[in-house]
Structure formats: C-alpha cells, structure tokens
Motif scaffolding. Sequence first.
Motif, short mmCIF file in Angstrom:
data_model
loop_
_atom_site.label_atom_id
_atom_site.label_comp_id
_atom_site.label_asym_id
_atom_site.label_seq_id
_atom_site.Cartn_x
_atom_site.Cartn_y
_atom_site.Cartn_z
N LYS A 1 0.85 -1.18 0.00
CA LYS A 1 0.00 0.00 0.00
C LYS A 1 0.89 1.24 0.00
O LYS A 1 1.80 1.34 0.82
N ASN A 2 0.61 2.13 -0.94
CA ASN A 2 1.40 3.35 -1.08
C ASN A 2 2.88 3.03 -1.30
O ASN A 2 3.78 3.72 -0.80
N GLY A 3 3.14 1.93 -2.05
CA GLY A 3 4.51 1.55 -2.38
C GLY A 3 5.27 0.88 -1.25
O GLY A 3 6.48 0.63 -1.38
N ILE A 4 4.61 0.56 -0.14
CA ILE A 4 5.28 -0.02 1.03
C ILE A 4 4.74 -1.43 1.26
O ILE A 4 3.52 -1.66 1.18
N LEU A 5 5.63 -2.36 1.54
CA LEU A 5 5.23 -3.73 1.87
C LEU A 5 4.66 -3.76 3.30
O LEU A 5 5.36 -3.48 4.26
N ILE A 6 3.37 -4.09 3.42
CA ILE A 6 2.72 -4.12 4.74
C ILE A 6 2.39 -5.54 5.19
O ILE A 6 1.99 -5.75 6.35
N GLY A 7 2.51 -6.53 4.29
CA GLY A 7 2.24 -7.91 4.65
C GLY A 7 3.06 -8.87 3.82
O GLY A 7 3.23 -8.67 2.61
N ASN A 8 3.59 -9.92 4.46
CA ASN A 8 4.46 -10.87 3.77
C ASN A 8 4.18 -12.26 4.33
O ASN A 8 4.58 -12.57 5.46
N PHE A 9 3.47 -13.09 3.56
CA PHE A 9 3.08 -14.43 4.02
C PHE A 9 3.58 -15.45 3.02
O PHE A 9 3.15 -15.48 1.86
#
Length: 282
Positions: free
Chosen positions: A227-235
């Motif tokens: 979101k907005n170029g930022i990684l907020i979740g990594n599964f």
Amino acid sequence: MTTLDDKILGEKLQYYCSSSEDEENGDSDSNSNTPKKNERSLQIETSQLEKWEGTSQNTGPKGVITDWQRFKQLESEKRNECEKERIALAKKLTLSVQSTLDEEREKSKLEDPEISELLNDEFLLQYQKQRMEEMLKQQNHNVKFGELIFLKNSEEYLDAIEKEHKSVKIIIHIYEKHLKACQIMNSCLAELAKVYDNVKFCAIIASVAGLSRDFKISGVPALLIYKNGILIGNFVRLSYEFGDSFYAEDVQGFLIEHGMLEDKTLVPKIVKSINDQSDDSD
C-alpha cells in the motif's frame, strides 16, 4: 403497798406498756394499710391492661407465630412502598429530561433557526452520509478492479505497485504453475477480487519475478501486500497454513485476521447504503 415487782420495774404494773401490746397495735395498723396497697396494685395492673396493643413478649407458640407473620407483613409493605417511590422518582426524572430537551429545541427554534436545523435528526443523518461518502472517495478514489490480474514480467510487477493510487491496497500472489496449492490460491483470489473490488489482486510466477531457486521450491504459494509503495504484509509457505485443499473463505478469514482485508460483516449500515446507492447509479 409497794411490792417487789414495783421496785424492780421502778413503776407500777398498771403503768407498764409491754411489748406484746405494741406488737398487737402494730399488727392492727399493718392490717389496716394492706387494703390500700392492694387497691393501688389493682389500679396499676388495670392501667397496663388498657395500654396493651395486642402483642406480648411472653406468649406461647401461637403468639410467636402471629408476631412473626405480622412482622413479615410490615416488612413487605415497607418494601413495596419503597419500590413505588423509586418508580415514581424515575418517571419524574424521565419526564423532566424529556421536557428539558423539548424546551431547548423550542428555545433554539425561536432564537436561532440554524441551530434548530442542526439539532434535527434527519439533517444529522444526511450530514453523516455526506461525510462517509467523502471519506470513502478519499480512501478508494473510485478505483474498481473486480478480477485477478496476471503480471507477465518484473516491470509489470513494479508498475502494479509504484504506479497505483496511494490508497489502493495491492495483494500479489507469487506462485508456480505445477503446484496444486498455487492453483487453488489463484482461484480463491479470483473469487475474492469480485467481493473486494477496491483491492487490486495480482499474480505472478516466481521465476518471472526473478526470485531464487530456493524460494520457488519452498516459499510458494506466497502473498505480498503493498500500500502506497510499502510492503505491509508478507506471508510465505501458505501451503503449511492451508494444506493442499482450501477455499476462498479460508483465505479471506486469514487475511481479515491479519488486518489485510476488512470484515464485510462489520461495515456500518450507513456505509452499506452509500455503497448500494453508488452501485445503482453506476
């Protein structure tokens, strides 16, 4: 002639007052006072009987039961009276509050019509809807997707992240074609894309994305959320989480649990009505 008795007593016998005579006189006096005492005691007992109210401490079993029943009756009557007083007080306070609000509204109508308009429930509801519409437009920017987008190369992968609106959430599935869990994940994301049409669902093959050999073997299926170029979740290694057989509801619950998707069951009614109106207009 003076006798021996006269000399011993010092006076004549006829002038002598014996103790026996005194005793007889004393007895006669006491006997005369006894009827008066009896009369006083009778008067006291009579006055006590007149003051008796029907209860006594020195009663038999029946009297004790009667006293206990009377006590319980008085206790229940007192409790009922207290309850009636509380109910009356509550009604009085409720009526006073309602009348106060009515008075304030009437007063505001007379003094300032703009304030009376603000106090109107219909106006407040309309204002809430308007504010919710503005917030939803700022969040979603009216961007709709509704399908799973397959990315062909790494450039499309970067463009999908960097060139999208800052309020759009992007979920990218990294997969391999020959794995069953990856195939099921693609079908689940395709269903979720229809439910969450404001979320951008993408999929890319791990080898096309330029990932390592170890990741292609043990890391897929994997979901990366931006979101907005930022990684907020990594599964990664989601096959350990779901197994080889799972459904769209399982993936949806997993993403909701981790805060990556909103719970549709918790959306306020006012937001649902706004979304329904927007769908009808489209």
